[in-house]
Design a protein around this motif. Structure first.
Motif, PDB file in Angstrom:
ATOM      1  N   UNK A   1       9.603 -12.465  -3.374  1.00 43.67           N
ATOM      2  CA  UNK A   1       8.836 -13.623  -3.035  1.00 43.67           C
ATOM      3  C   UNK A   1       8.201 -13.315  -1.631  1.00 43.67           C
ATOM      4  N   UNK A   2       8.206 -11.947  -1.169  1.00 42.98           N
ATOM      5  CA  UNK A   2       7.394 -11.752  -0.099  1.00 42.98           C
ATOM      6  C   UNK A   2       8.234 -11.892   1.366  1.00 42.98           C
ATOM      7  N   UNK A   3       9.306 -12.400   1.139  1.00 39.39           N
ATOM      8  CA  UNK A   3      10.357 -12.773   2.620  1.00 39.39           C
ATOM      9  C   UNK A   3      11.204 -11.776   2.784  1.00 39.39           C
ATOM     10  N   UNK A   4      11.618 -11.577   4.001  1.00 37.43           N
ATOM     11  CA  UNK A   4      12.695 -10.782   4.406  1.00 37.43           C
ATOM     12  C   UNK A   4      14.128 -11.462   4.495  1.00 37.43           C
ATOM     13  N   UNK A   5      14.986 -10.757   3.840  1.00 33.69           N
ATOM     14  CA  UNK A   5      16.406 -11.665   3.848  1.00 33.69           C
ATOM     15  C   UNK A   5      17.148 -10.530   4.044  1.00 33.69           C
ATOM     16  N   UNK A   6      18.217 -10.764   4.897  1.00 35.95           N
ATOM     17  CA  UNK A   6      19.297  -9.619   5.096  1.00 35.95           C
ATOM     18  C   UNK A   6      20.638 -10.034   4.832  1.00 35.95           C
ATOM     19  N   UNK A   7      21.083  -9.810   3.707  1.00 32.93           N
ATOM     20  CA  UNK A   7      22.361 -10.250   3.309  1.00 32.93           C
ATOM     21  C   UNK A   7      23.517  -9.520   4.215  1.00 32.93           C
ATOM     22  N   UNK A   8      23.378  -8.470   4.891  1.00 34.94           N
ATOM     23  CA  UNK A   8      24.298  -8.141   5.687  1.00 34.94           C
ATOM     24  C   UNK A   8      23.997  -8.247   7.043  1.00 34.94           C
ATOM     25  N   UNK A   9      24.731  -8.286   8.118  1.00 35.04           N
ATOM     26  CA  UNK A   9      24.083  -8.308   9.455  1.00 35.04           C
ATOM     27  C   UNK A   9      24.102  -6.957   9.934  1.00 35.04           C
ATOM     28  N   UNK A  10      23.071  -6.745  10.666  1.00 29.75           N
ATOM     29  CA  UNK A  10      22.842  -5.386  11.470  1.00 29.75           C
ATOM     30  C   UNK A  10      24.034  -4.976  12.133  1.00 29.75           C
ATOM     31  N   UNK A  11      24.803  -5.797  13.089  1.00 33.02           N
ATOM     32  CA  UNK A  11      25.839  -5.508  13.778  1.00 33.02           C
ATOM     33  C   UNK A  11      27.024  -5.476  13.045  1.00 33.02           C
ATOM     34  N   UNK A  12      27.006  -5.771  11.633  1.00 32.44           N
ATOM     35  CA  UNK A  12      28.208  -5.790  11.007  1.00 32.44           C
ATOM     36  C   UNK A  12      29.018  -7.139  10.862  1.00 32.44           C
TER      37      UNK A  12
ATOM     38  N   UNK B   1       0.763  -1.183   0.100  1.00 37.66           N
ATOM     39  CA  UNK B   1      -0.021   0.048  -0.049  1.00 37.66           C
ATOM     40  C   UNK B   1       0.786   1.120   0.018  1.00 37.66           C
ATOM     41  N   UNK B   2       1.990   1.103  -0.055  1.00 35.53           N
ATOM     42  CA  UNK B   2       3.064   2.326  -0.064  1.00 35.53           C
ATOM     43  C   UNK B   2       2.999   3.169   1.373  1.00 35.53           C
ATOM     44  N   UNK B   3       3.010   2.240   2.414  1.00 38.26           N
ATOM     45  CA  UNK B   3       2.838   2.899   3.841  1.00 38.26           C
ATOM     46  C   UNK B   3       4.024   3.887   4.010  1.00 38.26           C
ATOM     47  N   UNK B   4       3.498   5.314   4.169  1.00 35.91           N
ATOM     48  CA  UNK B   4       4.446   6.347   4.236  1.00 35.91           C
ATOM     49  C   UNK B   4       5.607   6.253   5.525  1.00 35.91           C
ATOM     50  N   UNK B   5       5.014   5.787   6.581  1.00 31.36           N
ATOM     51  CA  UNK B   5       6.100   5.691   7.698  1.00 31.36           C
ATOM     52  C   UNK B   5       7.105   4.722   7.499  1.00 31.36           C
ATOM     53  N   UNK B   6       6.909   3.434   6.994  1.00 29.81           N
ATOM     54  CA  UNK B   6       7.846   2.576   6.776  1.00 29.81           C
ATOM     55  C   UNK B   6       8.859   3.014   5.955  1.00 29.81           C
ATOM     56  N   UNK B   7       8.468   3.381   4.683  1.00 27.17           N
ATOM     57  CA  UNK B   7       9.053   4.125   3.648  1.00 27.17           C
ATOM     58  C   UNK B   7      10.054   5.166   4.266  1.00 27.17           C
ATOM     59  N   UNK B   8       9.501   6.079   4.894  1.00 27.89           N
ATOM     60  CA  UNK B   8      10.449   7.177   5.562  1.00 27.89           C
ATOM     61  C   UNK B   8      11.355   6.842   6.464  1.00 27.89           C
ATOM     62  N   UNK B   9      11.055   5.766   7.406  1.00 29.02           N
ATOM     63  CA  UNK B   9      12.211   5.209   8.236  1.00 29.02           C
ATOM     64  C   UNK B   9      13.167   4.182   7.557  1.00 29.02           C
ATOM     65  N   UNK B  10      12.976   3.871   6.193  1.00 28.22           N
ATOM     66  CA  UNK B  10      13.930   3.075   5.547  1.00 28.22           C
ATOM     67  C   UNK B  10      13.914   1.597   6.099  1.00 28.22           C
ATOM     68  N   UNK B  11      12.692   1.383   6.525  1.00 32.73           N
ATOM     69  CA  UNK B  11      12.376  -0.142   6.661  1.00 32.73           C
ATOM     70  C   UNK B  11      12.548  -1.064   5.631  1.00 32.73           C
ATOM     71  N   UNK B  12      13.352  -2.287   5.767  1.00 29.76           N
ATOM     72  CA  UNK B  12      13.976  -3.082   4.608  1.00 29.76           C
ATOM     73  C   UNK B  12      12.526  -3.548   4.117  1.00 29.76           C
ATOM     74  N   UNK B  13      12.557  -3.552   2.845  1.00 32.59           N
ATOM     75  CA  UNK B  13      11.427  -3.984   2.065  1.00 32.59           C
ATOM     76  C   UNK B  13      11.588  -5.709   1.785  1.00 32.59           C
ATOM     77  N   UNK B  14      10.572  -6.444   1.716  1.00 31.66           N
ATOM     78  CA  UNK B  14      10.597  -7.912   1.541  1.00 31.66           C
ATOM     79  C   UNK B  14      11.272  -8.051   0.243  1.00 31.66           C
ATOM     80  N   UNK B  15      11.719  -9.460  -0.176  1.00 31.85           N
ATOM     81  CA  UNK B  15      12.148  -9.635  -1.440  1.00 31.85           C
ATOM     82  C   UNK B  15      10.933  -9.872  -2.379  1.00 31.85           C
TER      83      UNK B  15
END
Length: 176
Positions: free
Chosen positions: A148-159, A132-146
């Protein structure tokens, strides 16, 4: 309109159309109203739904008092809170949420849920919010799903990887 004006005071956004009175247009992009604050406030899970009519009445009473105290002419065509300018709405909300205000808890609660709608889209599944193009999630830079609708994080948040996956973790990431 009153609840929209309150939510817009907490997280301002741009007007939805030229005649929009509830959203003051104090910022660009979507704010709490565009993020679905009313849907979240009305959700039975918040516990606020049964009180919203009373909150609207009380907020408009406060707005009428505020207008009188500040020599403002109340509008005839919209509720008193909606008729306040954005700076006056902000001043009134600051008054209502001040530590010494006897009704602080209910106004802070309303503000928190207005903010929550923008920051998290709590009333929506995250994938749906992105669709739906949620403005808050987009504004805070929340990671988008791939795709296939799943979230994968190629880099670790703590590095760096903090721990190895459990040996019985399945390919989908579920514990076995």
């Amino acid at each position: 309109m009153t609840l929209e004006a309150f939510a817009d005071t907490i997280v301002p956004g741009e007007k939805r159309h030229a005649g929009d009175r509830a959203v003051a247009g104090a910022d660009s992009g979507g704010g709490a109203v565009a993020a679905g604050a009313l849907d979240l406030l009305r959700d039975p899970a918040t516990g606020l739904a049964p009180t919203l009519d009373s909150l609207v009445i009380t907020l408009n009473e406060h707005a009428g008092r505020y207008a009188t105290e500040h020599g403002l002419e109340p509008p005839d065509d919209v509720p008193p809170f909606v008729g306040l300018s954005f700076p006056d709405r902000t001043a009134l909300v600051a008054e209502l949420t001040a530590p010494e205000h006897p009704e602080k808890a209910m106004w802070v609660g309303l503000a928190l849920f207005s903010n929550m709608a923008f920051d998290t889209g709590a009333h929506l599944a995250t994938a749906e919010a992105f669709q739906q193009g949620h403005p808050g999630l987009l504004a805070i830079g929340y990671a988008r799903p791939g795709p296939d609708g799943l979230w994968r994080f190629p880099s670790f948040s703590y590095g760096r990887r903090l721990a190895d996956p459990h040996p019985r973790t399945t390919a989908t990431g579920s514990p076995a």
